[in-house]
Design an enzyme around this catalytic site. Structure first.
Site, mmCIF file in Angstrom:
data_model
loop_
_atom_site.group_PDB
_atom_site.id
_atom_site.type_symbol
_atom_site.label_atom_id
_atom_site.label_comp_id
_atom_site.label_asym_id
_atom_site.label_seq_id
_atom_site.Cartn_x
_atom_site.Cartn_y
_atom_site.Cartn_z
ATOM 1 N N HIS A 46 0.814 -1.218 0.000
ATOM 2 C CA HIS A 46 0.000 0.000 0.000
ATOM 3 C C HIS A 46 0.846 1.266 0.000
ATOM 4 C CE1 HIS A 46 -3.598 -2.329 0.405
ATOM 5 N NE2 HIS A 46 -3.224 -2.857 1.552
ATOM 6 N N ARG A 71 7.475 -5.282 3.024
ATOM 7 C CA ARG A 71 6.187 -5.939 2.762
ATOM 8 C C ARG A 71 6.001 -5.927 1.255
ATOM 9 N NH1 ARG A 71 0.103 -4.655 4.894
ATOM 10 N NH2 ARG A 71 0.365 -2.655 3.872
ATOM 11 N N ASP A 85 17.074 -10.285 -2.403
ATOM 12 C CA ASP A 85 18.325 -10.057 -3.132
ATOM 13 C C ASP A 85 18.807 -8.614 -2.986
ATOM 14 O OD1 ASP A 85 18.251 -12.664 -3.925
ATOM 15 O OD2 ASP A 85 17.722 -12.276 -6.014
ATOM 16 N N GLU A 150 -5.142 -11.791 7.682
ATOM 17 C CA GLU A 150 -6.012 -10.609 7.599
ATOM 18 C C GLU A 150 -7.278 -10.884 6.794
ATOM 19 O OE1 GLU A 150 -3.880 -7.371 5.747
ATOM 20 O OE2 GLU A 150 -2.923 -8.646 4.255
ATOM 21 N N ASP A 176 -7.767 -5.053 7.408
ATOM 22 C CA ASP A 176 -8.411 -6.057 6.558
ATOM 23 C C ASP A 176 -9.146 -7.092 7.403
ATOM 24 O OD1 ASP A 176 -7.976 -5.371 3.804
ATOM 25 O OD2 ASP A 176 -5.848 -5.735 4.121
HETATM 26 C C1 3PY Z 1 -4.070 -4.192 7.602
HETATM 27 O O1 3PY Z 1 -4.347 -3.700 8.714
HETATM 28 O O2 3PY Z 1 -4.894 -4.798 6.901
HETATM 29 C C2 3PY Z 1 -2.723 -4.048 7.082
HETATM 30 O O3 3PY Z 1 -2.411 -4.636 6.096
HETATM 31 C C3 3PY Z 1 -1.803 -3.098 7.783
HETATM 32 O O4 3PY Z 1 -0.889 -2.544 6.926
HETATM 33 MG MG MG Z 2 -3.968 -5.435 4.993
#
Ligand code: 3PY
Ligand code: MG
Length: 260
Positions: A46, A71, A85, A150, A176
């Site tokens: 994100h 991430r 890498d 999530e 999420d």
């Molecule tokens: C979430 O809270 O869904 C996340 O991915 C946090 O970055």
């Molecule tokens: Mg998320």
């Protein structure tokens, strides 16, 4: 090989606090890394960074004591390999929904060496620079693979996902997960339904001997989660801090008494 300080913190029972980069700036990464965090996560899901900015940010973080993590945007062998890498010492993978997805993710982080089942292809260009010439011998043990829980499916399979050998732990995405549980993306971590899900994920990690981490919207939530025994917490991200602090300063200036 330069070791992963997060592993020492986890093994000694101390929690770790990570900064989180939504901006795509190497200078901002350097600043956040230099402010005392145990780790800094470059968010390529994100956040704004593409591969070139991620590389520059990893280079900037090398000037700091913070462990560099990425991430990735999705559970993809090529993207995960490129982050490692480029010198990341760990990967957080979003939206891991099943054991099969957790295995694919974990395998992407591991070389098929010393009995480990892995799919990582050899070519740690910058990993060798920052890690050392013996990178290949130790990378499997030093790189962190954290699978995000999530979704409803991920939560339903959490005990089996936590037990996947190639992953080091689970990382909770409360926004999420809140949506998946019918609470919306901004549910308080104290809401009984979200709190129960967080506790279940934490227990699954404890039972499997794995690390439990969580993204937090605030410093207070991060403090509570650390107190609850989660081992890796993130008190919000750089863009939130920048906007909030600039707005606060602007409000102070604008609140001056009007002359006359
Ligand atoms: C979430 O809270 O869904 C996340 O991915 C946090 O970055
Ligand atoms: Mg998320």
């Amino acid at each position: 090989m330069k070791t992963n300080r997060l592993l020492d913190l986890f093994h000694s029972g101390q929690g770790a606090v990570a900064g989180w980069m939504s901006l795509d700036s190497a200078y901002a990464a350097e600043l956040v890394g230099a402010s005392g965090f145990d780790a800094v996560v470059i968010d390529c899901q994100h956040g704004m960074a593409g591969h070139a900015q991620m590389l520059a940010m990893l280079q900037a973080l090398s000037h700091t004591a913070a462990v560099p993590l990425v991430r990735v945007s999705q559970n993809n062998l090529g993207e995960i390999n490129r982050a490692l890498d480029a010198g990341a010492y760990g990967v957080i993978c979003p939206l891991v929904n099943s054991v099969a997805e957790a295995v694919a993710f974990g395998r992407a982080c591991r070389y098929p060496l010393d009995g480990m089942q892995g799919d990582r292809s050899f070519g740690p260009a910058r990993g060798l620079l920052v890690g050392g010439a013996d990178y290949s011998q130790h990378a499997n043990a030093q790189m962190l693979a954290l699978a995000m829980i999530e979704t409803r499916a991920g939560l339903d399979a959490v005990e089996a996902i936590a037990a996947v050998a190639q992953i080091d732990g689970l990382f909770i995405g409360p926004s999420d997960l809140g949506i998946a549980l019918g609470l919306g993306p901004a549910a308080a971590h104290t809401h009984p339904v979200l709190a129960a899900a967080i506790a279940r994920i934490q227990q699954a990690c404890q039972a499997a001997g794995k690390v439990a981490g969580i993204w937090c919207g605030s410093a207070e939530m991060a403090r509570d989660m650390l107190t609850q025994g989660l081992q890796l917490v993130v008190p919000g991200h750089d863009a939130i801090w920048l906007k909030a602090e600039m707005a606060r300063r602007l409000a102070v200036v604008r609140a001056r008494p009007v002359a006359g």
